[in-house]
Design an enzyme around this catalytic site. Structure first.
Site, short mmCIF file in Angstrom:
data_model
loop_
_atom_site.label_atom_id
_atom_site.label_comp_id
_atom_site.label_asym_id
_atom_site.label_seq_id
_atom_site.Cartn_x
_atom_site.Cartn_y
_atom_site.Cartn_z
N GLY A 34 0.77 -1.23 0.00
CA GLY A 34 0.00 0.00 0.00
C GLY A 34 0.80 1.28 0.00
N SER A 35 2.06 1.23 -0.44
CA SER A 35 2.84 2.47 -0.44
C SER A 35 2.31 3.45 -1.48
CB SER A 35 4.32 2.18 -0.66
OG SER A 35 4.58 1.75 -1.98
N ASN A 36 1.80 2.95 -2.60
CA ASN A 36 1.22 3.87 -3.59
C ASN A 36 -0.07 4.50 -3.07
OD1 ASN A 36 2.71 4.06 -6.30
ND2 ASN A 36 2.87 1.89 -5.79
N MET A 112 -2.97 -7.24 -8.16
CA MET A 112 -2.24 -8.30 -8.85
C MET A 112 -3.17 -9.36 -9.44
SD MET A 112 0.70 -7.01 -8.57
CE MET A 112 1.85 -8.26 -9.12
N ARG A 113 -4.36 -8.93 -9.87
CA ARG A 113 -5.31 -9.84 -10.51
C ARG A 113 -5.64 -9.33 -11.91
NH1 ARG A 113 -5.51 -14.44 -8.40
NH2 ARG A 113 -7.52 -14.80 -9.42
N ASN A 129 -3.69 1.98 -13.87
CA ASN A 129 -2.82 0.99 -13.22
C ASN A 129 -1.40 1.54 -13.19
OD1 ASN A 129 -2.02 -1.63 -12.19
ND2 ASN A 129 -1.14 -2.04 -14.21
N HIS A 131 2.65 0.12 -12.98
CA HIS A 131 3.43 -1.12 -13.18
C HIS A 131 4.91 -0.77 -13.08
CE1 HIS A 131 4.16 -5.20 -14.53
NE2 HIS A 131 5.05 -4.72 -15.38
C1 GAR Z 1 4.08 -1.47 -7.20
O1 GAR Z 1 5.46 -1.52 -7.44
C2 GAR Z 1 3.31 -1.59 -8.50
O2 GAR Z 1 3.99 -1.02 -9.57
C3 GAR Z 1 3.18 -3.08 -8.64
O3 GAR Z 1 2.91 -3.53 -7.33
C4 GAR Z 1 3.62 -2.70 -6.42
C5 GAR Z 1 2.68 -2.35 -5.28
O4 GAR Z 1 3.37 -1.66 -4.26
N1 GAR Z 1 2.12 -3.42 -9.56
C6 GAR Z 1 2.23 -4.39 -10.47
O5 GAR Z 1 3.19 -5.12 -10.56
C7 GAR Z 1 1.02 -4.53 -11.41
N2 GAR Z 1 1.30 -5.39 -12.48
P1 GAR Z 1 2.58 -0.99 -3.07
O6 GAR Z 1 1.63 -2.02 -2.51
O7 GAR Z 1 3.65 -0.62 -2.07
O8 GAR Z 1 1.85 0.21 -3.60
#
Ligand code: GAR
Length: 228
Positions: A34-36, A112-113, A129, A131
């Site tokens: 959940g950092s984003n 991630m689904r 999204n 990535h």
């Molecule tokens: C992020 O690095 C995002 O780019 C990736 O999951 C991570 C979630 O980090 N997403 C994917 O790989 C989508 N295909 P977070 O939970 O700290 O936000």
């Protein structure tokens, strides 16, 4: 240039940030730590991104994002994909939850689904999204490991509109980081995440601005400038 350099290629942030008739209503979908989500919440608190987070949907009961969301005061809803007979059934539950919370923009922040037309058709061009690669390189899982295995010298992150093919769709914003010979997946992921947290709030604002002015494109979303 030393391996510890923080040199990057990253787009300028909006100046000023776009304003809307009313705050964007975001629904965040997340599977991880959940950092984003936190970066988006910070941009809102700072008055940059004019938005409010209506609900945070997560699919893994132990996901760190639940704790972060709760600490930030956002409603959380667990929709565990293991309890649904199909991807479409999960997406139907997601759409129902997003609509019940009056969400306009769907923000996949580490979701991630795979998604189905059930979700995409309910929010046309309003599902974003992020990535951890410079798409279209290295879609799918373990993108950072894929990039290291390929030996690329530059990687980064991409915010894009979501289409049916995994990690595909029109790019809203990208940022690039160097890849150094002694990088581990963890080190490179951390370098990329600094950029994720920088560009995702801006990309949401630019995508919404573009959607409110259908004949224009985001003013600076496609431009890279050197920021050493
Ligand atoms: C992020 O690095 C995002 O780019 C990736 O999951 C991570 C979630 O980090 N997403 C994917 O790989 C989508 N295909 P977070 O939970 O700290 O936000």
């Amino acid at each position: 240039m030393s391996p510890s350099s923080t040199a990057i290629l990253s787009p300028p942030l909006p100046t000023p940030w776009p304003r809307f008739a009313s705050p964007l209503k975001l629904g965040v979908m997340a599977s991880g730590k959940g950092s984003n989500l936190e970066a988006i919440a910070t941009a809102i608190q700072q008055g940059h991104l004019q938005a409010q987070i209506q609900v945070v949907i997560y699919n893994n009961p132990g996901a760190g994002v639940r704790t972060r969301a709760a600490q930030l005061g956002f409603p959380t809803v667990l929709l565990n994909h293991r309890h649904y007979p199909s991807r479409e059934a999960l997406d139907r539950a997601i759409v129902d939850t997003l609509q019940a919370h009056r969400v306009d923009w769907v923000i996949m922040a580490g979701w991630m689904r795979r998604v189905t037309p059930v979700l995409i058709d309910a929010f046309p061009r309003q599902v974003l999204n992020i990535h951890p690669s410079l798409l279209p390189s290295f879609p799918g899982v373990r993108a950072v490991e894929q990039a290291l295995a390929a030996g690329v010298k530059v990687s980064g992150c991409t915010v894009h509109q979501v289409e049916l093919v995994v990690d595909s769709g029109p790019v809203v914003m990208q940022a690039a980081v160097p890849v150094w010979p002694d990088d581990t997946p963890e080190i490179l992921q951390a370098r990329i995440q600094v950029q994720e947290h920088r560009i995702y709030p801006a990309a949401i604002a630019l995508a919404a601005e573009a959607a409110s002015q259908p004949s224009t494109r985001p003013s600076n979303g496609g431009q890279l400038t050197v920021d050493g």
